[in-house]
Scaffold this motif. Structure first.
Motif, mmCIF file in Angstrom:
data_model
loop_
_atom_site.group_PDB
_atom_site.id
_atom_site.type_symbol
_atom_site.label_atom_id
_atom_site.label_comp_id
_atom_site.label_asym_id
_atom_site.label_seq_id
_atom_site.Cartn_x
_atom_site.Cartn_y
_atom_site.Cartn_z
ATOM 1 N N PRO A 123 0.685 -1.143 -0.123
ATOM 2 C CA PRO A 123 -0.002 -0.074 -0.044
ATOM 3 C C PRO A 123 0.849 1.316 0.033
ATOM 4 N N SER A 124 1.910 1.321 0.791
ATOM 5 C CA SER A 124 2.958 2.298 0.650
ATOM 6 C C SER A 124 3.701 2.641 -0.732
ATOM 7 N N LEU A 125 4.066 1.421 -1.031
ATOM 8 C CA LEU A 125 4.754 1.464 -2.637
ATOM 9 C C LEU A 125 3.890 1.932 -3.519
ATOM 10 N N LYS A 171 15.848 -1.589 1.439
ATOM 11 C CA LYS A 171 15.971 -0.196 1.827
ATOM 12 C C LYS A 171 15.931 0.530 0.522
ATOM 13 N N GLU A 172 16.995 -0.103 0.013
ATOM 14 C CA GLU A 172 17.187 0.623 -1.539
ATOM 15 C C GLU A 172 16.286 0.536 -2.473
ATOM 16 N N ILE A 173 15.469 -0.720 -2.526
ATOM 17 C CA ILE A 173 14.392 -0.759 -3.425
ATOM 18 C C ILE A 173 13.225 0.191 -2.828
ATOM 19 N N PHE A 174 12.937 0.158 -1.691
ATOM 20 C CA PHE A 174 11.906 1.209 -1.241
ATOM 21 C C PHE A 174 12.418 2.820 -1.289
ATOM 22 N N LYS A 175 13.470 2.944 -1.367
ATOM 23 C CA LYS A 175 14.208 4.335 -1.257
ATOM 24 C C LYS A 175 14.059 4.820 -2.834
ATOM 25 N N ASN A 176 14.305 3.974 -3.695
ATOM 26 C CA ASN A 176 14.013 4.189 -4.933
ATOM 27 C C ASN A 176 12.435 4.593 -5.537
ATOM 28 N N GLN A 177 11.796 4.194 -4.645
ATOM 29 C CA GLN A 177 10.144 4.461 -4.920
ATOM 30 C C GLN A 177 9.847 5.722 -3.783
ATOM 31 N N GLY A 178 10.469 6.168 -3.437
ATOM 32 C CA GLY A 178 10.311 7.298 -2.499
ATOM 33 C C GLY A 178 9.722 6.757 -1.068
ATOM 34 N N ILE A 179 10.137 5.820 -0.697
ATOM 35 C CA ILE A 179 9.657 5.156 0.651
ATOM 36 C C ILE A 179 10.785 4.958 1.327
ATOM 37 N N TRP A 180 10.695 5.158 2.828
ATOM 38 C CA TRP A 180 11.841 5.003 3.548
ATOM 39 C C TRP A 180 11.502 3.853 4.496
ATOM 40 N N LEU A 181 12.285 2.796 4.522
ATOM 41 C CA LEU A 181 12.255 1.460 5.432
ATOM 42 C C LEU A 181 12.924 1.713 6.688
ATOM 43 N N LEU A 223 10.396 -5.416 13.917
ATOM 44 C CA LEU A 223 9.526 -4.502 13.666
ATOM 45 C C LEU A 223 10.006 -3.633 12.464
ATOM 46 N N PHE A 224 9.358 -3.434 11.286
ATOM 47 C CA PHE A 224 9.734 -2.297 10.427
ATOM 48 C C PHE A 224 8.453 -1.442 9.944
ATOM 49 N N PHE A 225 8.728 -0.206 9.752
ATOM 50 C CA PHE A 225 7.749 0.837 9.548
ATOM 51 C C PHE A 225 8.429 1.348 8.029
ATOM 52 N N ALA A 226 7.391 1.331 7.029
ATOM 53 C CA ALA A 226 7.772 1.857 5.640
ATOM 54 C C ALA A 226 6.976 2.833 5.376
ATOM 55 N N GLU A 246 3.565 0.127 -11.590
ATOM 56 C CA GLU A 246 2.893 0.420 -12.768
ATOM 57 C C GLU A 246 1.758 -0.316 -13.064
ATOM 58 N N GLN A 247 1.767 -1.766 -12.832
ATOM 59 C CA GLN A 247 0.553 -2.459 -13.099
ATOM 60 C C GLN A 247 -0.431 -2.167 -12.108
ATOM 61 N N TYR A 248 -0.262 -1.973 -10.838
ATOM 62 C CA TYR A 248 -1.169 -1.513 -9.837
ATOM 63 C C TYR A 248 -1.900 -0.281 -10.461
ATOM 64 N N LYS A 249 -1.203 0.615 -10.767
ATOM 65 C CA LYS A 249 -1.739 1.916 -11.170
ATOM 66 C C LYS A 249 -2.430 1.843 -12.438
ATOM 67 N N GLN A 250 -2.412 0.800 -13.333
ATOM 68 C CA GLN A 250 -3.065 0.586 -14.633
ATOM 69 C C GLN A 250 -4.300 -0.294 -13.925
ATOM 70 N N ALA A 251 -4.128 -0.964 -13.319
ATOM 71 C CA ALA A 251 -5.271 -1.782 -12.906
ATOM 72 C C ALA A 251 -6.380 -1.321 -11.932
ATOM 73 N N THR A 252 -5.915 -0.266 -11.467
ATOM 74 C CA THR A 252 -6.687 0.706 -10.555
ATOM 75 C C THR A 252 -7.185 2.163 -11.154
ATOM 76 N N GLU A 253 -6.617 2.071 -12.498
ATOM 77 C CA GLU A 253 -7.079 3.559 -13.252
ATOM 78 C C GLU A 253 -8.512 3.700 -13.228
ATOM 79 N N GLY A 254 -8.902 4.929 -12.703
ATOM 80 C CA GLY A 254 -10.211 5.146 -12.508
ATOM 81 C C GLY A 254 -11.146 4.662 -11.586
ATOM 82 N N VAL A 255 -10.507 3.840 -10.780
ATOM 83 C CA VAL A 255 -11.383 3.180 -9.592
ATOM 84 C C VAL A 255 -10.823 4.136 -8.402
#
Length: 191
Positions: free
Chosen positions: A13-15, A40-50, A61-64, A181-190
Protein backbone atom coordinates in the motif's frame (compact mmCIF):
# COMPACT_ATOMS: atom_id res chain seq x y z
CA UNK A 1 6.39 -16.58 2.98
CA UNK A 2 9.90 -15.47 1.99
CA UNK A 3 11.48 -12.15 2.97
CA UNK A 4 10.89 -10.75 -0.51
CA UNK A 5 7.24 -11.81 -0.56
CA UNK A 6 6.71 -10.36 2.90
CA UNK A 7 8.24 -7.01 2.00
CA UNK A 8 6.27 -6.69 -1.21
CA UNK A 9 2.98 -7.77 0.34
CA UNK A 10 3.29 -5.80 3.59
CA UNK A 11 4.73 -2.69 1.98
CA UNK A 12 2.48 -2.70 -1.08
CA UNK A 13 0.00 0.00 0.00
CA UNK A 14 2.84 2.45 0.67
CA UNK A 15 4.78 1.44 -2.45
CA UNK A 16 1.65 1.90 -4.57
CA UNK A 17 0.91 5.30 -3.05
CA UNK A 18 -2.40 4.50 -1.35
CA UNK A 19 -1.19 4.57 2.27
CA UNK A 20 1.40 6.85 3.93
CA UNK A 21 2.88 4.14 6.12
CA UNK A 22 2.88 0.42 6.80
CA UNK A 23 4.12 -1.35 9.89
CA UNK A 24 4.91 -5.05 9.89
CA UNK A 25 7.02 -7.68 11.62
CA UNK A 26 9.27 -10.29 10.05
CA UNK A 27 10.87 -13.26 11.76
CA UNK A 28 14.63 -12.80 12.01
CA UNK A 29 15.39 -16.19 10.55
CA UNK A 30 13.88 -15.02 7.24
CA UNK A 31 16.41 -12.31 6.50
CA UNK A 32 20.01 -11.20 6.45
CA UNK A 33 21.43 -7.71 6.89
CA UNK A 34 22.19 -7.66 3.15
CA UNK A 35 18.58 -8.55 2.37
CA UNK A 36 17.31 -5.66 4.49
CA UNK A 37 19.76 -3.22 2.89
CA UNK A 38 18.60 -4.36 -0.56
CA UNK A 39 14.98 -3.69 0.39
CA UNK A 40 15.84 -0.31 1.91
CA UNK A 41 17.29 0.65 -1.46
CA UNK A 42 14.28 -0.71 -3.38
CA UNK A 43 11.88 1.23 -1.15
CA UNK A 44 14.03 4.38 -1.34
CA UNK A 45 14.00 4.23 -5.15
CA UNK A 46 10.20 4.44 -4.91
CA UNK A 47 10.26 7.39 -2.47
CA UNK A 48 9.57 5.19 0.57
CA UNK A 49 11.76 5.01 3.66
CA UNK A 50 12.18 1.71 5.46
CA UNK A 51 12.94 1.99 9.16
CA UNK A 52 13.99 -0.95 11.31
CA UNK A 53 12.29 -0.26 14.64
CA UNK A 54 13.23 -3.08 16.97
CA UNK A 55 13.95 -6.77 17.24
CA UNK A 56 12.11 -8.64 19.93
CA UNK A 57 11.67 -12.36 20.56
CA UNK A 58 12.93 -13.38 17.14
CA UNK A 59 10.95 -10.83 15.09
CA UNK A 60 11.83 -7.40 13.76
CA UNK A 61 9.35 -4.55 13.49
CA UNK A 62 9.60 -2.42 10.34
CA UNK A 63 7.95 0.84 9.35
CA UNK A 64 7.78 1.73 5.64
CA UNK A 65 6.64 5.29 4.98
CA UNK A 66 6.29 8.04 2.44
CA UNK A 67 8.07 11.00 4.05
CA UNK A 68 6.31 13.66 1.94
CA UNK A 69 2.91 12.25 2.85
CA UNK A 70 3.84 12.03 6.53
CA UNK A 71 5.00 15.66 6.42
CA UNK A 72 1.64 16.68 4.98
CA UNK A 73 -0.23 14.76 7.71
CA UNK A 74 1.93 16.30 10.42
CA UNK A 75 1.26 19.82 9.10
CA UNK A 76 -2.39 19.56 10.16
CA UNK A 77 -3.14 21.93 13.06
CA UNK A 78 -5.24 19.41 14.99
CA UNK A 79 -2.65 16.67 14.62
CA UNK A 80 0.12 19.03 15.74
CA UNK A 81 -1.90 19.94 18.82
CA UNK A 82 -2.62 16.29 19.57
CA UNK A 83 1.06 15.35 19.26
CA UNK A 84 2.08 18.32 21.42
CA UNK A 85 -0.24 17.04 24.14
CA UNK A 86 1.55 13.70 23.88
CA UNK A 87 4.91 15.47 24.34
CA UNK A 88 6.18 15.11 20.79
CA UNK A 89 8.78 17.70 19.67
CA UNK A 90 6.40 19.23 17.11
CA UNK A 91 8.27 22.54 16.87
CA UNK A 92 11.41 20.69 15.79
CA UNK A 93 9.80 19.30 12.63
CA UNK A 94 8.97 16.02 10.98
CA UNK A 95 12.31 14.28 11.49
CA UNK A 96 12.23 14.97 15.24
CA UNK A 97 8.64 13.75 15.46
CA UNK A 98 9.48 10.56 13.59
CA UNK A 99 12.55 9.99 15.75
CA UNK A 100 10.37 10.28 18.87
CA UNK A 101 7.72 7.99 17.37
CA UNK A 102 10.34 5.33 16.55
CA UNK A 103 11.81 5.63 20.05
CA UNK A 104 8.35 5.12 21.58
CA UNK A 105 7.77 2.06 19.43
CA UNK A 106 11.13 0.70 20.45
CA UNK A 107 11.08 1.34 24.19
CA UNK A 108 7.50 1.32 25.39
CA UNK A 109 5.72 -1.77 26.65
CA UNK A 110 2.37 -0.72 25.18
CA UNK A 111 1.76 0.34 21.64
CA UNK A 112 1.47 4.13 21.18
CA UNK A 113 -2.06 4.89 20.00
CA UNK A 114 -0.83 7.80 17.89
CA UNK A 115 0.69 5.24 15.51
CA UNK A 116 -2.60 5.45 13.60
CA UNK A 117 -1.68 8.95 12.48
CA UNK A 118 1.57 7.75 10.92
CA UNK A 119 -0.26 4.84 9.29
CA UNK A 120 -2.79 7.19 7.65
CA UNK A 121 -5.86 6.30 9.69
CA UNK A 122 -8.54 8.97 10.19
CA UNK A 123 -7.63 11.31 13.05
CA UNK A 124 -11.15 11.04 14.47
CA UNK A 125 -10.75 7.26 14.72
CA UNK A 126 -7.38 7.58 16.45
CA UNK A 127 -8.93 9.89 19.06
CA UNK A 128 -12.04 7.69 19.43
CA UNK A 129 -9.91 4.57 19.86
CA UNK A 130 -8.18 6.18 22.83
CA UNK A 131 -11.39 7.51 24.36
CA UNK A 132 -13.12 4.13 24.02
CA UNK A 133 -10.01 2.17 25.01
CA UNK A 134 -10.32 0.19 21.79
CA UNK A 135 -13.90 -0.90 22.47
CA UNK A 136 -17.24 -0.20 20.78
CA UNK A 137 -15.96 0.41 17.27
CA UNK A 138 -18.36 0.24 14.32
CA UNK A 139 -15.93 -1.62 12.05
CA UNK A 140 -12.57 -3.34 12.58
CA UNK A 141 -10.18 -3.83 9.67
CA UNK A 142 -6.71 -2.32 9.41
CA UNK A 143 -7.90 0.00 12.19
CA UNK A 144 -10.93 0.36 14.42
CA UNK A 145 -13.39 2.76 12.84
CA UNK A 146 -15.74 4.77 15.01
CA UNK A 147 -16.74 7.58 12.66
CA UNK A 148 -17.28 6.24 9.15
CA UNK A 149 -17.43 2.43 9.01
CA UNK A 150 -18.52 2.22 5.37
CA UNK A 151 -15.60 4.33 4.21
CA UNK A 152 -13.26 2.29 6.43
CA UNK A 153 -14.51 -0.97 4.87
CA UNK A 154 -13.86 0.36 1.37
CA UNK A 155 -10.40 1.59 2.33
CA UNK A 156 -9.43 -1.65 4.08
CA UNK A 157 -10.65 -3.69 1.11
CA UNK A 158 -8.48 -1.51 -1.14
CA UNK A 159 -5.41 -2.20 1.04
CA UNK A 160 -6.05 -5.96 1.09
CA UNK A 161 -6.57 -6.04 -2.70
CA UNK A 162 -3.39 -4.06 -3.26
CA UNK A 163 -1.37 -6.48 -1.09
CA UNK A 164 -2.75 -9.53 -2.88
CA UNK A 165 -2.23 -8.14 -6.38
CA UNK A 166 1.30 -6.99 -5.66
CA UNK A 167 2.32 -10.31 -4.11
CA UNK A 168 0.86 -12.18 -7.08
CA UNK A 169 2.73 -10.01 -9.58
CA UNK A 170 5.93 -10.33 -7.57
CA UNK A 171 5.56 -14.12 -7.54
CA UNK A 172 5.10 -13.96 -11.33
CA UNK A 173 8.48 -12.24 -11.65
CA UNK A 174 7.58 -8.57 -11.99
CA UNK A 175 10.04 -6.02 -10.57
CA UNK A 176 8.88 -3.56 -7.92
CA UNK A 177 8.64 -0.70 -10.45
CA UNK A 178 6.66 -2.96 -12.81
CA UNK A 179 4.35 -3.94 -9.95
CA UNK A 180 3.67 -0.29 -9.12
CA UNK A 181 2.90 0.44 -12.77
CA UNK A 182 0.68 -2.66 -13.00
CA UNK A 183 -1.21 -1.52 -9.92
CA UNK A 184 -1.72 1.97 -11.32
CA UNK A 185 -3.06 0.51 -14.57
CA UNK A 186 -5.30 -2.01 -12.78
CA UNK A 187 -6.85 0.66 -10.57
CA UNK A 188 -7.01 3.52 -13.06
CA UNK A 189 -10.36 5.22 -12.73
CA UNK A 190 -11.21 3.27 -9.56
CA UNK A 191 -11.56 5.42 -6.45
Amino acid sequence: MTLNQTFIQCGAPSLCGIKPGNMFSIRQKLYSREGIEKWKEIFKNQGIWLQVIKTDEGTTLFFAYNLEWIEKILSDTFIKSYLCEKKYPVKKGTQAILKEFFARLKTRQGFPHEAGIFLGYPFEDVISFEKNEGKNCKYCGYWKSYTNPEEAKICCHRYVSCCRMCKQWFDEGFSVSQIIEQYKQATEGVA
